[in-house]
Scaffold this motif. Structure first.
Motif, PDB file in Angstrom:
ATOM      1  N   ASN A 285      35.415 -32.056  -8.684  1.00  0.00           N
ATOM      2  CA  ASN A 285      35.747 -31.432  -9.958  1.00  0.00           C
ATOM      3  C   ASN A 285      34.500 -30.872 -10.636  1.00  0.00           C
ATOM      4  OD1 ASN A 285      37.808 -30.807 -11.941  1.00  0.00           O
ATOM      5  ND2 ASN A 285      36.800 -32.306 -13.262  1.00  0.00           N
ATOM      6  N   ASP A 286      33.379 -31.597 -10.548  1.00  0.00           N
ATOM      7  CA  ASP A 286      32.114 -31.081 -11.080  1.00  0.00           C
ATOM      8  C   ASP A 286      31.723 -29.784 -10.380  1.00  0.00           C
ATOM      9  OD1 ASP A 286      31.750 -33.137 -12.904  1.00  0.00           O
ATOM     10  OD2 ASP A 286      30.342 -34.257 -11.656  1.00  0.00           O
ATOM     11  N   LEU A 287      31.844 -29.769  -9.046  1.00  0.00           N
ATOM     12  CA  LEU A 287      31.468 -28.578  -8.292  1.00  0.00           C
ATOM     13  C   LEU A 287      32.355 -27.395  -8.666  1.00  0.00           C
ATOM     14  CD1 LEU A 287      29.873 -27.070  -6.165  1.00  0.00           C
ATOM     15  CD2 LEU A 287      31.357 -28.074  -4.407  1.00  0.00           C
ATOM     16  N   ARG A 288      33.667 -27.621  -8.775  1.00  0.00           N
ATOM     17  CA  ARG A 288      34.566 -26.531  -9.160  1.00  0.00           C
ATOM     18  C   ARG A 288      34.209 -25.990 -10.543  1.00  0.00           C
ATOM     19  NH1 ARG A 288      38.637 -29.777  -7.012  1.00  0.00           N
ATOM     20  NH2 ARG A 288      39.303 -30.388  -9.125  1.00  0.00           N
ATOM     21  N   ALA A 289      33.842 -26.887 -11.459  1.00  0.00           N
ATOM     22  CA  ALA A 289      33.468 -26.441 -12.797  1.00  0.00           C
ATOM     23  C   ALA A 289      32.204 -25.576 -12.750  1.00  0.00           C
ATOM     24  CB  ALA A 289      33.268 -27.639 -13.713  1.00  0.00           C
ATOM     25  N   ALA A 290      31.240 -25.953 -11.893  1.00  0.00           N
ATOM     26  CA  ALA A 290      30.033 -25.146 -11.737  1.00  0.00           C
ATOM     27  C   ALA A 290      30.372 -23.790 -11.120  1.00  0.00           C
ATOM     28  CB  ALA A 290      29.025 -25.890 -10.859  1.00  0.00           C
ATOM     29  N   GLN A 291      31.230 -23.777 -10.121  1.00  0.00           N
ATOM     30  CA  GLN A 291      31.635 -22.524  -9.492  1.00  0.00           C
ATOM     31  C   GLN A 291      32.407 -21.635 -10.460  1.00  0.00           C
ATOM     32  OE1 GLN A 291      33.733 -24.312  -6.226  1.00  0.00           O
ATOM     33  NE2 GLN A 291      32.008 -24.088  -4.811  1.00  0.00           N
ATOM     34  N   ARG A 292      33.161 -22.255 -11.367  1.00  0.00           N
ATOM     35  CA  ARG A 292      33.891 -21.467 -12.368  1.00  0.00           C
ATOM     36  C   ARG A 292      32.925 -20.847 -13.370  1.00  0.00           C
ATOM     37  NH1 ARG A 292      38.758 -24.618 -13.584  1.00  0.00           N
ATOM     38  NH2 ARG A 292      39.323 -23.665 -11.603  1.00  0.00           N
ATOM     39  N   LEU A 293      31.922 -21.614 -13.780  1.00  0.00           N
ATOM     40  CA  LEU A 293      30.882 -21.054 -14.655  1.00  0.00           C
ATOM     41  C   LEU A 293      30.180 -19.899 -13.949  1.00  0.00           C
ATOM     42  CD1 LEU A 293      28.909 -21.071 -17.084  1.00  0.00           C
ATOM     43  CD2 LEU A 293      27.603 -22.828 -15.879  1.00  0.00           C
ATOM     44  N   ARG A 294      29.817 -20.086 -12.679  1.00  0.00           N
ATOM     45  CA  ARG A 294      29.152 -19.035 -11.926  1.00  0.00           C
ATOM     46  C   ARG A 294      30.031 -17.796 -11.819  1.00  0.00           C
ATOM     47  NH1 ARG A 294      27.519 -22.828  -6.985  1.00  0.00           N
ATOM     48  NH2 ARG A 294      28.295 -20.990  -5.877  1.00  0.00           N
ATOM     49  N   TYR A 295      31.325 -17.978 -11.694  1.00  0.00           N
ATOM     50  CA  TYR A 295      32.232 -16.828 -11.638  1.00  0.00           C
ATOM     51  C   TYR A 295      32.158 -16.034 -12.941  1.00  0.00           C
ATOM     52  CZ  TYR A 295      36.403 -14.060 -10.631  1.00  0.00           C
ATOM     53  OH  TYR A 295      37.263 -13.008 -10.391  1.00  0.00           O
ATOM     54  N   ARG A 296      32.196 -16.746 -14.055  1.00  0.00           N
ATOM     55  CA  ARG A 296      32.140 -16.047 -15.348  1.00  0.00           C
ATOM     56  C   ARG A 296      30.851 -15.250 -15.485  1.00  0.00           C
ATOM     57  NH1 ARG A 296      33.940 -21.156 -17.271  1.00  0.00           N
ATOM     58  NH2 ARG A 296      31.981 -21.579 -18.370  1.00  0.00           N
ATOM     59  N   VAL A 297      29.733 -15.829 -15.042  1.00  0.00           N
ATOM     60  CA  VAL A 297      28.436 -15.182 -15.234  1.00  0.00           C
ATOM     61  C   VAL A 297      28.180 -14.112 -14.177  1.00  0.00           C
ATOM     62  CG1 VAL A 297      25.939 -15.551 -15.287  1.00  0.00           C
ATOM     63  CG2 VAL A 297      27.466 -17.197 -16.401  1.00  0.00           C
TER      64      VAL A 297
END
Length: 267
Positions: free
Chosen positions: A23-35
């Motif tokens: 879940n932590d990794l998915r949250a980081a990947q979601r942030l990276r998607y936004r940026v």
């Protein structure tokens, strides 16, 4: 590793730690998607547009240093508001590949005989930019460096856009004033249109004003750059290789980076 931020009330709601689960990794990947995808217009073979995740084949082996907003719901995977990817040389992919091996010839670093750490995918949620969050991430990075006995940090740092001439002043300034010493001087693998401006036409004020803040921060810590640039068509960026020799850091820079670890009781 966990680190609470000093200072204002908002800082007390932020912590820094390594990703602990999927879940932590998915949250980081979601942030990276936004940026990197929504803001910068990048793409990639493994980007999941339906789930809004920016990911690649290296994610499984990197450590992910995260800035956590404790007021957000982890179950919603939006609790990560800052991220850094970290890859020590003890964990490179077979046959010993770092992420930016495709962009730069890292032979000088490998031959240095020193412990290496690759940095990448540094990003911050728009709502937390300009605050204390990036400093907290850097202090978490400093603790990681100490814990793993790292000597040299390196990684691709980006200028937005795939036209190096747009950043000619900044790139020329880096080449003439912050080029890595010969024994650490990696080189871009790509042949492209970039040629550094001559010293006589450089304007320091313009060069530094146009330079991304993260690169300026690396320079303040004593960072240097490799030779040449790599134009990344997927991310639509112009990349330089930043190299930071921890032994060459000034005492002032070292104290600035490590200050938060002392304040938070981290050794």
């Amino acid at each position: 590793m966990s680190m609470a931020g000093p200072g204002c009330a908002q800082a007390h709601q932020l912590t820094v730690r390594l990703a602990a689960n999927e879940n932590d990794l998915r949250a980081a990947q979601r942030l990276r998607y936004r940026v990197f995808i929504e803001e910068m217009g990048g793409t990639g073979d493994l980007v999941d547009h339906a789930a809004r995740l920016e990911r690649d084949r290296f994610d499984a082996i990197f450590d992910h240093l995260l800035l956590i907003d404790e007021t957000r719901d982890p179950a919603a995977s939006d609790h990560v508001v800052g991220a850094y990817r970290l890859l020590p040389d003890t964990r490179v992919t077979p046959p010993g590949q770092f992420y930016c091996d495709d962009e730069f010839d890292l032979t000088p670093l490998r031959h240095s005989g020193r412990r290496l750490l690759e940095l990448g995918r540094s990003c911050m949620d728009r709502s937390h930019r300009g605050g204390i969050g990036m400093l907290q991430l850097w202090q978490g990075l400093a603790q990681y460096v100490l814990d793993h006995d790292i000597d040299i940090l390196f990684g691709a740092a980006s200028f937005h856009g795939a036209d190096p001439q747009r950043w000619a002043q900044s790139l020329g300034w880096l080449h003439h004033h912050h080029l890595a010493p010969q024994e650490l001087r990696v080189r871009a693998r790509q042949t492209n249109s970039f040629a550094p401006l001559t010293r006589d036409v450089l304007d320091r004020r313009v060069a530094l004003a146009q330079m991304p803040s993260l690169i300026r921060a690396y320079l303040r810590l004593g960072g240097v750059v490799g030779e040449g640039v790599y134009v990344d068509p997927a991310f639509r960026t112009t990349d330089v290789c930043i190299i930071l020799d921890t032994a060459a850091m000034s005492a002032q820079a070292r104290a600035f980076t490590l200050r938060g670890t002392a304040e938070s009781g981290q050794a």
